[in-house]
Scaffold this motif. Structure first.
Motif, mmCIF file in Angstrom:
data_model
loop_
_atom_site.group_PDB
_atom_site.id
_atom_site.type_symbol
_atom_site.label_atom_id
_atom_site.label_comp_id
_atom_site.label_asym_id
_atom_site.label_seq_id
_atom_site.Cartn_x
_atom_site.Cartn_y
_atom_site.Cartn_z
ATOM 1 N N GLN A 192 -3.968 2.241 -2.713
ATOM 2 C CA GLN A 192 -5.242 2.673 -2.106
ATOM 3 C C GLN A 192 -6.417 2.101 -2.892
ATOM 4 O OE1 GLN A 192 -4.588 4.033 0.608
ATOM 5 N NE2 GLN A 192 -2.653 5.107 0.334
ATOM 6 N N GLU A 195 7.292 -8.968 8.086
ATOM 7 C CA GLU A 195 6.999 -7.613 8.567
ATOM 8 C C GLU A 195 7.695 -6.519 7.755
ATOM 9 O OE1 GLU A 195 5.080 -5.463 10.172
ATOM 10 O OE2 GLU A 195 3.842 -7.252 10.210
ATOM 11 N N ALA A 200 5.667 -6.119 4.703
ATOM 12 C CA ALA A 200 4.306 -5.699 5.066
ATOM 13 C C ALA A 200 4.281 -4.211 5.413
ATOM 14 C CB ALA A 200 3.791 -6.528 6.234
ATOM 15 N N ALA A 201 5.288 -3.756 6.163
ATOM 16 C CA ALA A 201 5.307 -2.347 6.572
ATOM 17 C C ALA A 201 5.431 -1.437 5.346
ATOM 18 C CB ALA A 201 6.466 -2.111 7.540
ATOM 19 N N ARG A 220 2.184 -1.495 3.403
ATOM 20 C CA ARG A 220 1.163 -0.691 4.103
ATOM 21 C C ARG A 220 1.390 0.787 3.818
ATOM 22 N NH1 ARG A 220 1.237 -4.327 8.353
ATOM 23 N NH2 ARG A 220 2.966 -3.272 9.372
ATOM 24 N N GLY A 257 -0.169 1.752 0.712
ATOM 25 C CA GLY A 257 -1.586 1.396 0.532
ATOM 26 C C GLY A 257 -1.753 0.171 -0.337
ATOM 27 N N ASP A 292 -1.267 -3.204 0.956
ATOM 28 C CA ASP A 292 -1.258 -4.428 1.762
ATOM 29 C C ASP A 292 -2.543 -5.250 1.667
ATOM 30 O OD1 ASP A 292 -2.060 -1.987 3.015
ATOM 31 O OD2 ASP A 292 -2.419 -3.131 4.852
ATOM 32 N N ALA A 293 -3.676 -4.646 1.272
ATOM 33 C CA ALA A 293 -4.979 -5.324 1.389
ATOM 34 C C ALA A 293 -5.046 -6.619 0.581
ATOM 35 C CB ALA A 293 -6.091 -4.387 0.961
#
Ligand SMILES: C[S@@+](CC[C@H](N)C(=O)[O-])C[C@H]1O[C@@H](n2cnc3c(N)ncnc32)[C@H](O)[C@@H]1O
Length: 332
Positions: free
Chosen positions: A231, A259, A262-263, A266, A269, A271-272
């Motif tokens: 985050q 994916e 990535a999942a 995500r 928190g 992935d950014a």
């Protein structure tokens, strides 16, 4: 912590000036002290040489607190497992178990044995190409900093692989930081064992809310800190606020379209900053100019579990086989 830090620090909660009461000093090092914020009244102690600048408001998944102490508690309650981990020949253990044994040995203060276990474990946990690629980034950062004597603030230092590398190579003091006081206490003893303790300072703070004055940091580094700060929110803006010079990060990126990873990223928190498609724009939006150097792609797979402790994973990511691109990210 070294006393040069006093001029660099302010209240991480309200940015107010600090008033210091120094209780125990050894030469240029502060062992015990208290800093009082002259604006909001918050206090920040220095204990066992570690400056503690955590604020109560941010949620934190302190994995060192959870995994390390949970491991010790588990082994105390399961003497058979402890024997299977500690009372057998080191080379007969799976690499992950060798690493867990090192954690226990460190807890017992047996650092020479712990180092032997880690040195044996790492080539079994990571491929030769992976380790070479990471060390290549360390070399690159050290090369960029040759000749500088400004303090190096290392973010999310963890067990301090990059901090140790830089402290050995460069004359500049290195500030080891993490939001886990537990890992910093371990790092203090580890750097003492290595004979490097006079080269380093220790500061506990959350990278998303640092205790530095505007522009006070000339050199900020991190090894995979960006891959571990969950985050991140305004992390890059906060770092932009404090860095007056350069931010050199060992970064890793996942392939577009991966994916499965990535999942999972995500969900945590994370992935950014871990995809090339989005990271540069995030840096630019926070006011940084960013360049990537020393790119190096390596195959990576989930770290194999141990046999003695099959339920504890060394790294949370990747969760599926992938190709990671490592690089040195330089931001100004
Ligand atoms: C695995 S280490 C990275 C490797 C390490 N930099 C090295 O060179 O060995 C990641 C560290 O990030 C720390 N961390 C995670 N989130 C953080 C945050 N928000 N602020 C500061 N440290 C954080 C964790 O406690 C962990 O010790």
């Amino acid at each position: 912590m070294h006393d040069f830090l006093l001029d660099m620090l302010q209240c991480p909660a309200c940015y107010g000036a600090l008033s210091w009461k120094l209780d125990e000093q050894r030469a240029d090092r502060i062992e015990e002290a208290e800093a009082l914020c002259t604006v909001c009244g918050a206090t920040y102690p220095v204990r066992e040489g570690i400056g503690l600048f955590l604020t109560p408001d941010l949620p934190r998944a302190d994995l060192w607190e959870q995994t390390d102490s949970a491991l010790m508690r588990y082994l105390r309650a399961h003497s058979g497992v402890k024997r299977a981990l500690m009372n057998v020949a080191l080379h007969s253990l799976a690499p992950a178990d060798q690493f867990f044994r090192a954690l226990v040995l460190e807890e017992l203060g047996k650092f020479a044995q712990a180092k032997a276990a880690v040195d044996l474990a790492l080539p079994g946990i990571y491929s030769e190409a992976y380790l070479a690629c990471v060390v290549g980034q360390f070399e690159h950062i050290a090369g960029r900093l040759t000749g500088s004597v400004d303090p190096i603030i290392d973010l999310a230092s963890g067990r301090g692989a990059l901090a140790e590398f830089l402290a050995r190579r460069l004359p500049a003091p290195v500030v080891v930081t993490d939001f886990s006081p537990r890992i910093l206490r371990r790092d203090r003893r580890w750097f003492e064992f290595l004979g490097l303790s006079n080269r380093i300072s220790l500061l506990a703070f959350d990278a998303r809310r640092t205790p530095f004055k505007d522009g006070a940091v000339t050199t900020l580094t991190t090894n995979q800190g960006l891959a571990n700060i969950q985050q991140p929110g305004d992390l890059l803006k906060e770092l932009r606020r404090v860095v007056g010079g350069v931010f050199l990060a060992v970064a890793q990126f996942y392939p577009e379209g991966d994916e499965a990873n990535a999942a999972a990223l995500r969900a945590h928190g994370l992935d950014a900053l871990l995809f090339h498609s989005s990271a540069p724009a995030q840096f630019e939006a926070a006011g940084w100019e960013v360049e990537f150097a020393n790119r190096c792609a390596v195959d990576a797979a989930p770290t194999s579990p141990g046999d003695v402790l099959p339920d504890v994973q060394i790294d949370a990511f990747p969760v599926a086989e992938t190709t990671l691109e490592f690089c040195m990210l330089a931001a100004r």
